[in-house]
Scaffold this active site. Structure first.
Site, PDB file in Angstrom:
ATOM      1  N   GLU A   1      47.299  41.023  34.430  1.00  0.00           N
ATOM      2  CA  GLU A   1      46.005  40.343  34.560  1.00  0.00           C
ATOM      3  C   GLU A   1      45.624  39.858  33.172  1.00  0.00           C
ATOM      4  OE1 GLU A   1      44.515  39.661  37.303  1.00  0.00           O
ATOM      5  OE2 GLU A   1      45.464  41.054  38.708  1.00  0.00           O
TER       6      GLU A   1
ATOM      7  N   CYS B   1      36.764  38.618  31.890  1.00  0.00           N
ATOM      8  CA  CYS B   1      37.908  37.719  32.060  1.00  0.00           C
ATOM      9  C   CYS B   1      37.533  36.545  32.958  1.00  0.00           C
ATOM     10  CB  CYS B   1      39.128  38.455  32.603  1.00  0.00           C
ATOM     11  SG  CYS B   1      38.737  39.610  33.897  1.00  0.00           S
TER      12      CYS B   1
END
Lengths: 374, 374, 374, 374
Positions: free
Chosen positions: B144, B178
């Site tokens: 990720e 993020c």
């Protein structure tokens, strides 16, 4: 695969998911990747292409195919057939493109940022390099690498069934399948019986032109394969009694095997002096002590395909459970080779981890978006 | 995630598949991987661990966790809580283990052949190195990585809704998610209106201690983050009219963007002189020509999360279709940030391709064997 | 079931399906039914409610529950607990409502057009009437009716395991489970051995208060159950040698069974003179000729739950295949009783065809719409 | 359907489920039902057979088909084609059997205990009788009954698109599809405009031989259909202002509709004096007061197929949500008629609740066993 993929084309379903947020919805949508590169090996010059291209195409992708350098005629013939079908249906034939050539073509495919996914079938060594190149550009890989497949015959096995299966899995297609049986692990109580029956069958193997009726063992694919065989036998014979990794036909160190005596050649072991790349059907044997099959670690085989012959249900279920085989393909009372398009085909670890055919392999040829909104 | 994973633990189903071979059966069985390594980042010091560890544990794996070097207390506290739960249920607390430390711990996890899967959250650069190390030993990765997320506001959007969403997505948690919005693409017909309303909201942003009521903008995580911000602004300002990649806040070249005028600082752009690593809420703007939104290539955003504000159903469906956003997370009329555990979380391309939470992410923490036999 | 349903609540997913029509989309969406009626029986006064209500509630329905007329205190207690949980979460307690009473309440539920689904557990006779009433108003039914469950012990079975399993399955909870073993089919080669061991175990059964340690056999639920037992034994004893349906403990005519001799009482067969509705643990036996187990029709048992004891893998796979048991629950080497919430629970034919718990039972509590458009 | 079913035949997967009991396994296995009876209607004399028979056959069942009494030639022709295919593949042609005849054949199928599932397409009244007969013998039913389908045109709809869609859905195939539009609900702000444009289109409808180019409206299927049409129009015209159920073309009472004025004939309403069973394309109208579309109960349409024309995303998502349409088929900006084999086809309530085609309809043609053991 065409029939299967056509049916599948009406089931490329994503999900609609109830949202925790009032008056919102969530969707998981699958969209095509764009261009899929497929690099295949000589031993299945059309089947592996079929597994990949049929799914990639119904998912809405274009396909760029590199066949093996030694099978260009099949590459060209298949491409013409596919182009014909596409054009008959008013689609550009170039949706499916192929290239004949060697490593430089493979590298170009691996590097090309326009190719979202590279499906590679071949050796673990080359596969690893392809994967690294593709990952560097944040592309996706689907790897089907080589397997050092083993058959285990337990003391309660149907010996006759096991022996015939081993013959077919080890000698059929001259041992050139990725699922070929390369190692045979025999319970000591049936060791002699199995070996005897196997040697008997090996003597009857008809060697020659595989197009002729009754031929079981055809030639190896190239002169280079024949040379590798001869060299491999030498390496095996040089093995001594020291606890050692079994190179060549190989036994993985996880077995903690110790050799009780030298490797013995039971039958074969030589190339055949003739036109064509023929070698003898070969069995090398050794006795093993302390074969480690503890309950807690039933059997770890780091290979693509594995097989066990036994008649005990509890052995079967242990074999397919967490402490059993960690191969991608796990057979029971049938040989290591063979596959069905309804089940996912592929291995773990050094075999690359990809999965082809089977009911959800299509997802590898698409990208998923989780959508939320209202 | 604990509730979700407990429910999921009764649904880790494989398949039983009718075989083409008479009197045979096929099974696809899921078994645990063994040990799962989880490397998380500072910004979600416990949530990302939860996504990974809850699924990994109900799948029957052990977990080795490395938290961020700057959040050791959370790592230790969580580990104690989990150990307590395990031991209360007569399971060894060591099923879940954690390590505090920096890159050397991460490298050790990446190299360790006993760790079958490494789940990594962090920068694209480090993620790529972790992936290469893990692949070399034929391990699995779940990545990720960072996202350069964009919000598009179309001419028919609900402006008030869009502006509030941008504020929250860009300024909330000091832009350290993020999924933080880092780029805003405005249709020229509503450009001035959106900018004006946004500047008005930015003026009202309360900066300070995030534990105090009403604070929207807290500090950056470290002094080093503050320095990066200041340097990034300088780079952006140095951009000229030449057709150029928009570094920093960044516009991907796929947009074929050309700058019509210099980058202009609308508000903010400086660090705040104070104790703590505070920076100003900042908007930099430019006009773009030739923004490429052809029908055939609606919009390619190479980021983790994306969002569009529009009220046209056909725009929404194009946005989530093959020619729309190619992000892993695709929002409509809600900001780029935010996620639900029922939907898979993760991105495409430079964001690594992994998926966490969601109904089938558990498969990444298991290995699949295709079983055939009778 | 609560834990399972909470996890499931994030997975009530429909599908998004690629459309054949360009620029169109298809969705299959699941929406709640509205009100779900649940009618349960005395023997599991809370478990069956849990199976139904947990799923119905997370699917977004309200529940109206009618417990058994003889277990009103459990009905009231459970309702209070559930109302407390709902209200603690700021939801109206009336989302879950219950009614104490008899057949007239059941009929009212069956007739009420506001109740979209009626889940009924009880006798086949009453279930059929409920179904007819509900169908007349185009409502849905989920039926779990009675089972005449059988255990087959093959000649290669682990006898000790089988005998203990039969004891538990036939005598445990005084034979009042829907999955209680009511018929035992023994291969003639092990007939005497099994019977002898079973009689031996039956002698040791401790009868009395089920709350006392060591008690296996408690009372029947009502005086009326005791009377039915006595009458059933009389009917069985009156069976003669003529080829006949075996009423009471019953063998279905599909077996084409013929009695070789009269039914013999092996042990028990009487009510016990005491306070409480106790009866003796009972075995009636007969020899059968021409037990029809042709390969082509391995064994058809028209019951809810069935079980086979054997150690042959091929027998196991035939048993679960198309020519094997046609029960909804098919056990191997474990008794007929017992169930797990991860697997669907329910039977075929006279047992109603419904499925409770398990990973897709939730769909019965929702309605599906296939959406198409653009 | 043949292509789809062939692909599906490799995906008739059950589940293998981790067991809570150590060393145990659970399986959910799908096996064929045996014989499936299919009763179809005149209007789709082969399509509905295809939906059912293709799935039933790949699931391993035999099929007994009763076509409509008025379409025997199609029944015979299709049966011959299918028998030919079966026999070419070395399968007995009798796997697929058909019968020509009327209600007495249908009743025989409904009663026959050898026929495990009866799939019935036809009127709600007959469907209900079939269901009762089949349930009495504990067989299964799959019902596709008649639909009183409605199209809603909202104030923001694309009127031109809506009007053309209504024409096709109401007049195409002479209104003899189960998904034919029978009711049109217009927002008052666009009522006049839609009606005017619709009347204009109705005038241009070419009536005649449907095999001729340009013909939109062919004859009704029988003389009896023509008589029913004439009688239905009379009933509608006799409707008065009293709040009443709208019989014939019908408006369900759930709408709580009150008629503001008498029903008015806008166009058509008569049979055509000619050879063949032709009737005029017909529109009857009325104004409605108090049309109940509260937020909390957006719109309940108790029909097979429904359609809404609107351009507002929030209206679309409300339409497919819990408070929206409760039809089985829910269209947006496309007419009520039309279906794709990838999506499940079928309705709710009076339409029977069955689902045909689509990715999981095959489960209706199989029985499921939950297996547990070791």
């Amino acid at each position: 695969m065409c029939d299967f993929a056509v049916g599948l084309s009406r089931q490329l379903n994503g999900s609609i998911i109830p949202s925790e947020r009032p008056d919102h919805a969530m969707l998981e949508v699958w969209n095509p990747l764009g261009i899929v590169g497929v690099i295949t090996a000589f031993n299945f010059p059309s089947a592996v292409l079929g597994w990949n291209a049929c799914l990639a195409l119904v998912c809405g992708n274009c396909v760029v195919w590199k066949g093996a350098p030694t099978t260009p005629l099949i590459t060209i013939a298949l491409t013409k057939i596919i182009a014909g079908v596409l054009e008959k249906n008013n689609l550009p034939g170039s949706i499916f493109t192929s290239l004949c050539g060697g490593a430089e073509i493979g590298q170009a495919i691996a590097k090309d940022t326009r190719i979202s996914l590279v499906s590679f079938t071949g050796s673990s060594k080359v596969g690893l390099m392809v994967q690294h190149t593709v990952n560097q550009r944040f592309g996706k890989c689907l790897l089907e690498l080589s397997g050092n497949n083993a058959i285990i015959v337990m003391d309660d096995a149907d010996i006759k069934l096991a022996v015939r299966s081993v013959l077919f899995a080890a000698v059929g297609t001259a041992g050139q399948r990725c699922t070929t049986c390369r190692r045979l692990l025999l319970h000591e109580s049936i060791y002699d019986k199995v070996l005897e029956q196997l040697l008997d069958l090996y003597k009857q193997v008809k060697i020659g032109d595989p197009l002729e009726d009754g031929t079981l063992l055809g030639p190896l694919h190239t002169k280079s394969s024949k040379d590798s065989f001869v060299k491999g036998i030498e390496v095996i014979k040089s093995q001594t009694k020291t606890p050692a990794r079994f190179i060549g036909i190989g036994l993985e160190p996880v077995f903690c095997l110790a050799l009780r005596q030298e490797v013995k050649s039971c039958t074969g072991g030589s190339a055949i002096e003739s036109e064509g790349n023929f070698v003898q059907p070969t069995i090398m044997s050794t006795y093993l002590v302390e074969l480690c099959f503890p309950e807690s670690c039933f059997c770890k085989l780091l290979v693509l395909s594995s097989s066990i012959f036994t008649q005990r249900p509890e052995a079967i279920f242990r074999w397919i459970g967490p402490s059993g085989s960690d191969c991608g393909i796990v057979n029971v009372n049938i040989p290591t080779n063979g596959a069905e398009i309804g089940g996912a085909f592929g291995g773990e670890k050094a075999t690359g981890g990809g999965r082809e055919a089977g009911s959800d392999s299509w997802k590898q040829y698409m990208r998923r978006a989780t959508w939320a909104g209202f």
